[in-house]
Design a protein around this motif. Structure first.
Motif, mmCIF file in Angstrom:
data_model
loop_
_atom_site.group_PDB
_atom_site.id
_atom_site.type_symbol
_atom_site.label_atom_id
_atom_site.label_comp_id
_atom_site.label_asym_id
_atom_site.label_seq_id
_atom_site.Cartn_x
_atom_site.Cartn_y
_atom_site.Cartn_z
ATOM 1 N N GLN A 120 0.900 -0.961 -0.083
ATOM 2 C CA GLN A 120 0.059 -0.048 -0.149
ATOM 3 C C GLN A 120 0.689 1.194 0.043
ATOM 4 N N VAL A 121 0.431 2.081 -0.532
ATOM 5 C CA VAL A 121 -0.905 2.614 -1.173
ATOM 6 C C VAL A 121 -0.693 2.832 -2.825
ATOM 7 N N THR A 122 -1.414 2.068 -3.450
ATOM 8 C CA THR A 122 -1.207 2.184 -5.048
ATOM 9 C C THR A 122 -0.772 3.560 -5.407
ATOM 10 N N GLU A 123 -1.786 4.485 -5.203
ATOM 11 C CA GLU A 123 -1.251 5.696 -5.654
ATOM 12 C C GLU A 123 -0.484 6.643 -5.047
ATOM 13 N N GLN A 124 0.305 6.008 -4.322
ATOM 14 C CA GLN A 124 1.409 7.075 -3.572
ATOM 15 C C GLN A 124 2.380 6.122 -3.468
ATOM 16 N N CYS A 125 2.860 5.188 -2.491
ATOM 17 C CA CYS A 125 4.163 4.573 -2.225
ATOM 18 C C CYS A 125 4.340 3.632 -3.319
ATOM 19 N N VAL A 126 3.520 2.980 -3.821
ATOM 20 C CA VAL A 126 3.566 1.883 -4.933
ATOM 21 C C VAL A 126 4.064 2.623 -6.050
ATOM 22 N N LEU A 127 3.243 3.790 -6.673
ATOM 23 C CA LEU A 127 3.416 4.470 -7.788
ATOM 24 C C LEU A 127 4.867 4.980 -7.782
ATOM 25 N N TYR A 128 5.265 5.608 -6.697
ATOM 26 C CA TYR A 128 6.711 6.182 -6.500
ATOM 27 C C TYR A 128 7.729 5.120 -6.528
ATOM 28 N N SER A 129 7.687 4.089 -5.964
ATOM 29 C CA SER A 129 8.480 2.895 -5.858
ATOM 30 C C SER A 129 8.397 2.406 -7.078
ATOM 31 N N ALA A 130 7.674 2.126 -8.047
ATOM 32 C CA ALA A 130 7.759 1.691 -9.418
ATOM 33 C C ALA A 130 8.477 2.586 -10.260
ATOM 34 N N LEU A 131 8.240 3.986 -10.084
ATOM 35 C CA LEU A 131 9.164 5.091 -10.877
ATOM 36 C C LEU A 131 10.655 4.893 -10.552
ATOM 37 N N ASP A 132 10.958 4.812 -9.209
ATOM 38 C CA ASP A 132 12.228 4.575 -8.792
ATOM 39 C C ASP A 132 13.122 3.246 -9.271
ATOM 40 N N ALA A 133 11.903 2.483 -9.258
ATOM 41 C CA ALA A 133 12.701 0.933 -9.682
ATOM 42 C C ALA A 133 12.949 1.173 -11.081
ATOM 43 N N HIS A 134 12.118 1.765 -12.011
ATOM 44 C CA HIS A 134 12.242 1.890 -13.330
ATOM 45 C C HIS A 134 13.627 2.726 -13.913
ATOM 46 N N ILE A 135 13.717 3.846 -13.222
ATOM 47 C CA ILE A 135 14.804 4.395 -13.481
ATOM 48 C C ILE A 135 16.023 3.826 -12.944
ATOM 49 N N ARG A 136 15.835 2.786 -12.237
ATOM 50 C CA ARG A 136 17.023 2.191 -11.568
ATOM 51 C C ARG A 136 17.301 0.848 -12.518
ATOM 52 N N HIS A 137 16.690 0.687 -13.626
ATOM 53 C CA HIS A 137 16.501 -0.479 -14.494
ATOM 54 C C HIS A 137 16.504 -1.664 -14.140
ATOM 55 N N PHE A 138 15.265 -1.711 -12.997
ATOM 56 C CA PHE A 138 14.622 -2.970 -12.547
ATOM 57 C C PHE A 138 13.529 -3.287 -13.391
ATOM 58 N N GLU A 139 13.270 -4.377 -13.666
ATOM 59 C CA GLU A 139 11.853 -4.735 -14.261
ATOM 60 C C GLU A 139 10.720 -4.921 -12.985
ATOM 61 N N VAL A 140 9.868 -4.181 -13.503
ATOM 62 C CA VAL A 140 8.597 -4.228 -12.391
ATOM 63 C C VAL A 140 7.495 -4.919 -12.660
ATOM 64 N N ILE A 141 7.081 -5.565 -11.657
ATOM 65 C CA ILE A 141 5.673 -6.506 -11.985
ATOM 66 C C ILE A 141 4.647 -5.954 -10.796
ATOM 67 N N VAL A 142 3.303 -5.621 -10.993
ATOM 68 C CA VAL A 142 2.450 -5.101 -10.057
ATOM 69 C C VAL A 142 1.201 -6.083 -10.156
ATOM 70 N N PRO A 143 1.175 -7.031 -9.200
ATOM 71 C CA PRO A 143 -0.207 -7.704 -9.158
ATOM 72 C C PRO A 143 -1.380 -6.784 -8.573
ATOM 73 N N THR A 144 -2.182 -6.258 -9.330
ATOM 74 C CA THR A 144 -3.023 -5.476 -9.161
ATOM 75 C C THR A 144 -4.046 -5.792 -7.926
ATOM 76 N N ASP A 145 -4.212 -7.042 -7.682
ATOM 77 C CA ASP A 145 -5.066 -7.461 -6.779
ATOM 78 C C ASP A 145 -4.307 -7.577 -5.315
ATOM 79 N N ALA A 146 -2.926 -7.081 -5.472
ATOM 80 C CA ALA A 146 -1.978 -7.233 -4.211
ATOM 81 C C ALA A 146 -1.607 -5.939 -3.705
ATOM 82 N N VAL A 147 -2.187 -4.748 -4.175
ATOM 83 C CA VAL A 147 -1.839 -3.365 -3.899
ATOM 84 C C VAL A 147 -3.265 -2.718 -3.454
#
Length: 178
Positions: A120-147
């Motif tokens: 949690q929370v999809t529209e905050q911490c998960v979103l910002y973490s996905a962006l930071d992971a992306h710019i660090r060249h990690f592949e990102v998977i988000v199970p939509t029913d687990a956020v």
């Protein structure tokens, strides 16, 4: 294909904050999915890393945060997803799991290239973490029913942004580690 880690974001929580009443219904639907994901990840030897807000408690450690959450009125949402003895734990101060934490170093040391972001929370911490992971060249998977989310419309927009702008793969939890 590189090594995968399951990143559990902010699930050690007392739910004693401003948006808790809006968040709790979504958390209740996420906990069973996340519990299943944790079991399957652990059974397959996938590293599980909890990255959790420290709630401004700069002197506490993860055990104290967990004990406090388990002693609260929403312990039933924390107990099923609590860390086990093999779980790694990183405290964060702000939204992203990477912001001024040792997580990037930890993941690189473990040879991790793919992150499954849940919590949690999809529209905050998960979103910002996905962006930071992306710019660090990690592949990102988000199970939509687990956020979990506070505002469903913003969560849906955040998921679309993760998919479109960050090349995140969106799926359901049951699709992982079958």
């Amino acid at each position: 294909m590189g090594k995968t880690a399951l990143i559990v974001i902010d699930m050690i929580n007392t739910y004693d904050h401003k948006d808790a009443e809006l968040l709790l219904p979504s958390v209740r639907t996420v906990v069973p999915v996340l519990t299943d994901l944790l079991h399957r990840a652990r059974d397959r030897g996938v590293p599980v890393v909890y990255v959790n807000d420290n709630f401004g408690e700069w002197r506490s450690h993860h055990g104290e945060l967990l004990d406090h959450a388990l002693a609260g009125p929403h312990a039933s949402l924390v107990d099923p997803v609590k860390p086990d003895a093999d779980s790694l734990f990183v405290l964060k101060a702000r939204h992203s799991v990477f912001f001024e934490t040792p997580l990037d170093y930890l993941l690189r040391q473990q040879g991790v290239q793919r992150l499954v972001l849940c919590g949690q929370v999809t529209e905050q911490c998960v979103l910002y973490s996905a962006l930071d992971a992306h710019i660090r060249h990690f592949e990102v998977i988000v199970p939509t029913d687990a956020v979990a989310h506070i505002h469903e419309d913003l969560a849906q927009a955040a998921l679309r942004m993760m998919e479109r702008n960050m090349s995140a793969r969106l799926c359901e939890g049951r699709e992982l580690w079958q």
